[in-house]
Design an enzyme around this catalytic site. Sequence first.
Site, PDB file in Angstrom:
ATOM      1  CG  LEU A 133      -1.902  -1.158   1.366  1.00 27.24           C
ATOM      2  CD1 LEU A 133      -2.888  -0.887   2.495  1.00 27.24           C
ATOM      3  CD2 LEU A 133      -2.634  -1.454   0.080  1.00 27.24           C
ATOM      4  CE  LYS A 174       2.395   2.669   6.653  1.00 26.71           C
ATOM      5  NZ  LYS A 174       1.982   1.332   7.130  1.00 26.71           N
ATOM      6  CG  ASP A 213      -0.912  -8.056   6.921  1.00 28.38           C
ATOM      7  OD1 ASP A 213      -0.703  -9.221   6.541  1.00 28.38           O
ATOM      8  OD2 ASP A 213      -0.565  -7.056   6.261  1.00 28.38           O
TER       9      ASP A 213
END
Length: 683
Positions: A183, A200, A334
């Site tokens: 992503l 990020k 995750d």
Amino acid sequence: MEVKPGATPTLEAGQTTNPPVSTTITVPGQPIPEAFEPSAIASDADSTALRYDPAAIAAYYRRRPAEVYGRFLGIVLPLAHFFLSLWWDRQRNRVKANEGRRAVQLRELLTRLGPAYIKIGQALSTRPDVVPPLYLEELGKLQDQLPPFPNEVAFRFIEEELGAPPQEIYAELSERPLAAASLGQVYKGKLKTGETVAVKVQRPDLREQVTLDMYLLRSIAIWAQQNIKRVRSDLVGIMDEFAERIFEEMDYNQEARNAELFAKLYGHLKDIYVPKIYREYTRRRVLTMEWIDGVKLTDLEKIRAQNIDASYLVEVGVQCSLRQLLEHGFFHADPHPGNLLATPAGKLAYLDFGMMSTIKPYQRYGLIEAVVHLVNRDFEGLAKDYVKLEFLTPETDLTPIVPALANVFSNALGASVAELNFKSITDQLSELMYEYPFRVPAYYALIIRSLVTLEGIAINVDPNFKVLSKAYPYVAKRLLTDKAPELRSSLRDLLFKDGDFRWNRLENLLKNARDNDDYNLSQALNQGLEFLFSERGTFIRDRMVDEIVKNIDLLSQEAAQNANSVLSEWFGLKVGFPNSQNNNSSSPKSSQDRKNLEHLKRIWGILQETPGFDAMELASLIPQLIVKPETQRMGQQIVGSLAQRTLARLIRRFLLTDSSDNLNPNISPMTDRDRPSLPAGYR
């Protein structure tokens, strides 16, 4: 009507009714009514919080069949070509020879297909027991070694989100991204206040690609659920759950909130580290967090070079996951190796809190009860657990399912539940699902994904690592200390069978709980006593009275036997108590009482060896217990039962001569040799 994929979900799983004309985008703090516009779906500059709305997405793409079919062919044709290549390799016996090339092709294919398929590859990269080594190595690159997007795009996003160019916000920022994932990509930087940070930045055009893929996958799920009779699981609900998590993952504001909550709930656990979030430098497409120096948990050579015990950190991860799933219900969905780092200080650092999920309290307790029933081989109870956990509907006839569960899990369990792993559980269950009306509830899919991924990491570190073996001490601790009625009921089911107390189970629970780091013996004793003297503890108090009476009676007989031996040796006075060995051989029940007494001795030894044991603190509880009415009633019951046993024994020994008269099965018939006998000088 134009549709934008960013609204609060309003459609139940499987529902196919027409969507409303307008919808609502949910923003933390306030709802903003807004109709969907086509420009909004392509606008990455929109800072509103993302929410998955399957109805609105379906309405948008139903009017764009060319776009949908184009994407569909763009997915199906490359996948078909890849699997055709594998088939052709098998036909020519070239599987091994071409394995390295095919692994690279698969990684590149999943990368081109986009985030949803990259996540599938990430999950596969953690299963050394399923995927060949060359594929594991290549798929592992999907965790943080994807192709980056241009710096100018990333820096433009930073400026749009934070309101100033990167050089005005950060004192330093790396020239290139140090990691690129499904992503976004990550830069290393430094704030003007001196803190080293990870920055990020989200990929461009991410929302459009994810939205279209979710629409396609959901459409396939609807078709399969309606046309394939053997599919009974809630595929649409599972797809919606997965899509909802991905939409949340695309909102870095949500990830920041997740990280802060995760730190609050689990950051205090031993050897767990959660990086700090810098909220003033975080927006929907930009996240600034503390930089963590560390090594992937699966990079064993680098971990060993730093003298870090990878197996220990895996166990730390298992214990943290248990608390996530069974204690607070807020879990990392995750946990692939790119998100779990071993720090130089020997701690396990969690990263990437975009994909999180929750489990409701009844589901958490249901999972613990299922573990207890599995350990206990109580397959009827396990079948009822599946109803509570929504794998079976309440009206399902469990009669044929109970023996099927017994057959499957008895074989899987073998000698010990510690040998069972999560993958074997899911494999065994998949066999049953075709024969019986099981369905996988939507919430469970992410739990399994999380557990199986974690187990894959554990197997990669240590092929002999048994997750359930490491998990049971935590379950034991919860059973002994949790006040919840559901777990008290599970504890009773575990310790009692057909009215008999199973001391070996209590001994096993105490041993396992002792191995749990945060097991508090004093707390367990206090909570146990509180439950014991409550109305719900009446059943256990009654059973305790029986056990105490049997053990005191057994000890008194042994003491009398010893006294008889001493008197016989000193004075030649034979009182006539039976030999304990004969008593054991003639009375199976007395033999069982003796085994129970041995269990009690071992339990006392376990308590003495448990960290936090304090005999003085235990003694200080006695005055508090004596004054309780329940204690006094128990004392009266014990004295009364002992008096009855003693009287029955005296009557049998001195008054009855008929050996068939069996007032007490614990007492052997008295013979002439057993009658009181005085030395000749005293006759």
